[in-house]
Design a protein around this motif. Structure first.
Motif, PDB file in Angstrom:
ATOM      1  N   CYS A  55      -8.710   0.610  -0.318  1.00  0.00           N
ATOM      2  CA  CYS A  55      -7.968  -0.005   0.900  1.00  0.00           C
ATOM      3  C   CYS A  55      -8.849   0.032   2.209  1.00  0.00           C
ATOM      4  N   SER A  71      -6.858   4.763  -2.081  1.00  0.00           N
ATOM      5  CA  SER A  71      -7.239   4.693  -0.472  1.00  0.00           C
ATOM      6  C   SER A  71      -8.304   4.282  -0.108  1.00  0.00           C
ATOM      7  N   ALA A 131      -5.909   3.925   5.951  1.00  0.00           N
ATOM      8  CA  ALA A 131      -7.080   3.858   5.737  1.00  0.00           C
ATOM      9  C   ALA A 131      -7.795   2.301   5.894  1.00  0.00           C
ATOM     10  N   GLY A 156       0.718  -1.152  -0.118  1.00  0.00           N
ATOM     11  CA  GLY A 156      -0.297   0.015  -0.026  1.00  0.00           C
ATOM     12  C   GLY A 156       0.838   1.354   0.184  1.00  0.00           C
ATOM     13  N   SER A 157       1.648   1.257   0.788  1.00  0.00           N
ATOM     14  CA  SER A 157       2.781   2.437   0.893  1.00  0.00           C
ATOM     15  C   SER A 157       3.555   2.689  -0.313  1.00  0.00           C
ATOM     16  N   GLY A 199       1.149   3.978  -2.871  1.00  0.00           N
ATOM     17  CA  GLY A 199       1.053   5.270  -2.862  1.00  0.00           C
ATOM     18  C   GLY A 199       1.875   6.354  -3.052  1.00  0.00           C
ATOM     19  N   VAL A 236      -0.945   6.547   3.787  1.00  0.00           N
ATOM     20  CA  VAL A 236      -2.558   6.855   3.793  1.00  0.00           C
ATOM     21  C   VAL A 236      -3.250   5.555   3.521  1.00  0.00           C
ATOM     22  N   PRO A 237      -3.180   4.895   2.564  1.00  0.00           N
ATOM     23  CA  PRO A 237      -3.611   3.680   2.040  1.00  0.00           C
ATOM     24  C   PRO A 237      -3.771   2.662   3.190  1.00  0.00           C
TER      25      PRO A 237
END
Length: 407
Positions: free
Chosen positions: A116, A113, A61, A40-41, A44, A57-58
């Motif tokens: 997720c 996001s 989230a 995720g990061s 992002g 943030v993802p």
């Protein structure tokens, strides 16, 4: 064989069947979460042009989605039953994976996001698997049923990373789009498995008893207070230290590979003991196992404060995983003592809302605490919460002993 013994045997045979199915579903649901944590990061970071600080943030989230999904999960399953709730959430997981893949292909950060977060919402139902495993179990088998389900996390620790490795280039040159298509496929397989669980709804109560006791009355029980507090601290402290550790390792000159392998050992330490944690609880008692878990969390902080070598980080991460396992599974088993069958869904949902609310706060604050005050401060913060929980366990033991004496 007496009628009572025969009923217990039948119940535990069903409970074992459910526990195995839920453990396999846990492996797939946990794999979906580990996929987001792993990629995720990175996704992002690739999507953002200038402000890379929002790259996490993802993942955040997803944690928030889990926190916000806990109460609806309890309400839905109380009304429609465990199987319908679990299968419906698996469908949400399928939609989440496909939407995330679409967002990656579009290079759309906000949509990714949101996807997720939607996956985190489905994950709130996955957190209920451990409670569902206890629904059809005898009192003696409940701790084992819970630990069997969480043992599925061991498989998740393998399935998630291997899925990322196998599918990251599926839509090359766009990385990770195929990974989220695969995540949707895992959720689809989980939905198929969940169709075979059998968890009867609680027996109908009289109109006066149908809703159970008021929630406030249940939450005022000393045992609920202590179980919830120990579950919150075990999970939140684990999240606080785990999130900061890779950043601290890289800041100390260690490699990304060192950090990744450390997290791998941490995940195995989190879920590996689940194969026998239930047996330990049955033999030594819930409160004692929780106390050992809290001591291991404190031991993690002690080792982390002793040095900044690779061995210190890896040993601390292993102790952190073990402490979470004993503390969280023990606290979950304690919680099952505090509610009646007709109250279980609401109480479990409220407990998970509290747990993941604090986990989300720990996840958000971990990086800021590390940057502002340093690695030592992150670990020093473990001690007051461990002392608080040990004090609550002593208070509970004294209160229950006094209640037995005066009865």
């Amino acid at each position: 064989m007496t009628a009572v013994a025969q009923d217990t045997f039948v119940d535990d045979r069903l409970a074992k069947r459910n526990a195995v199915l839920l453990a396999l579903a846990q492996a797939l649901g946990g794999a979906s979460a580990s996929i987001v944590i792993t990629t995720g990061s990175l996704v992002g970071y690739m999507m953002l042009d200038e402000d890379k600080a929002l790259a996490t943030v993802p993942v955040s989230a997803m944690v928030l989605g889990t926190a916000f999904g806990t109460i609806p999960a309890g309400i839905i399953m109380r009304r429609f039953g465990r199987r319908a709730g679990f299968m419906g959430s698996a469908m949400v997981g399928v939609a989440s994976g496909l939407l995330a893949a679409y967002a990656v292909l579009l290079n759309h950060f906000l949509l990714f996001s949101f996807a997720c977060g939607l996956g985190g919402f489905a994950g709130a139902f996955v957190q209920q698997y451990r409670f569902a495993a206890a629904d059809t179990a005898s009192d003696a088998f409940k701790p084992k049923a819970i630990s069997w389900v969480l043992a599925g996390g061991v498989l998740a620790g393998v399935v998630g990373p291997q899925t990322v490795i196998a599918t990251k280039d599926m839509f090359a040159p766009i990385l990770f789009a195929g990974t989220y298509v695969a995540q949707a496929g895992l959720a689809l397989i989980a939905m198929f498995l969940l169709a075979f669980i059998k968890i009867p709804k609680p027996p109908r109560q009289s109109h006066k008893q149908a809703g159970g006791r008021p929630l406030a009355q249940i939450m005022k029980q000393p045992r609920f207070i202590v179980a919830a507090a120990c579950g919150i601290c075990s999970y939140a402290l684990m999240s606080l230290v785990m999130t900061a550790t890779p950043l601290a390792m890289i800041g100390c000159g260690l490699s990304e590979t060192d950090a990744a392998l450390g997290i791998q050992w941490h995940v195995l330490a989190m879920f590996g003991p689940s194969f026998f944690t239930g047996s330990l609880i049955a033999r030594f008692g819930k409160e004692r196992i929780v106390s050992i878990g809290l001591a291991l969390l404190a031991g993690c902080a002690v080792v982390a404060l002793m040095g900044l070598e690779l061995a210190h980080f890896w040993t601390a991460l292993i102790l952190l995983g073990l402490g979470w396992n004993f503390g969280f599974i023990g606290a979950t088993a304690m919680l099952t003592d505090t509610y009646r069958p007709e109250e279980r869904n609401l109480v479990q949902a409220v407990n998970d809302f509290l747990v993941f609310g604090f986990v989300a706060a720990a996840s958000f604050s971990s990086g800021a605490l590390l940057n502002a005050f340093g690695w030592a401060t992150v670990n020093i913060l473990v001690f007051p919460f461990v002392v608080l929980c040990i004090g609550l366990l002593i208070w509970l033991a004294l209160a229950e002993r006094k209640a037995v004496t005066t009865a």
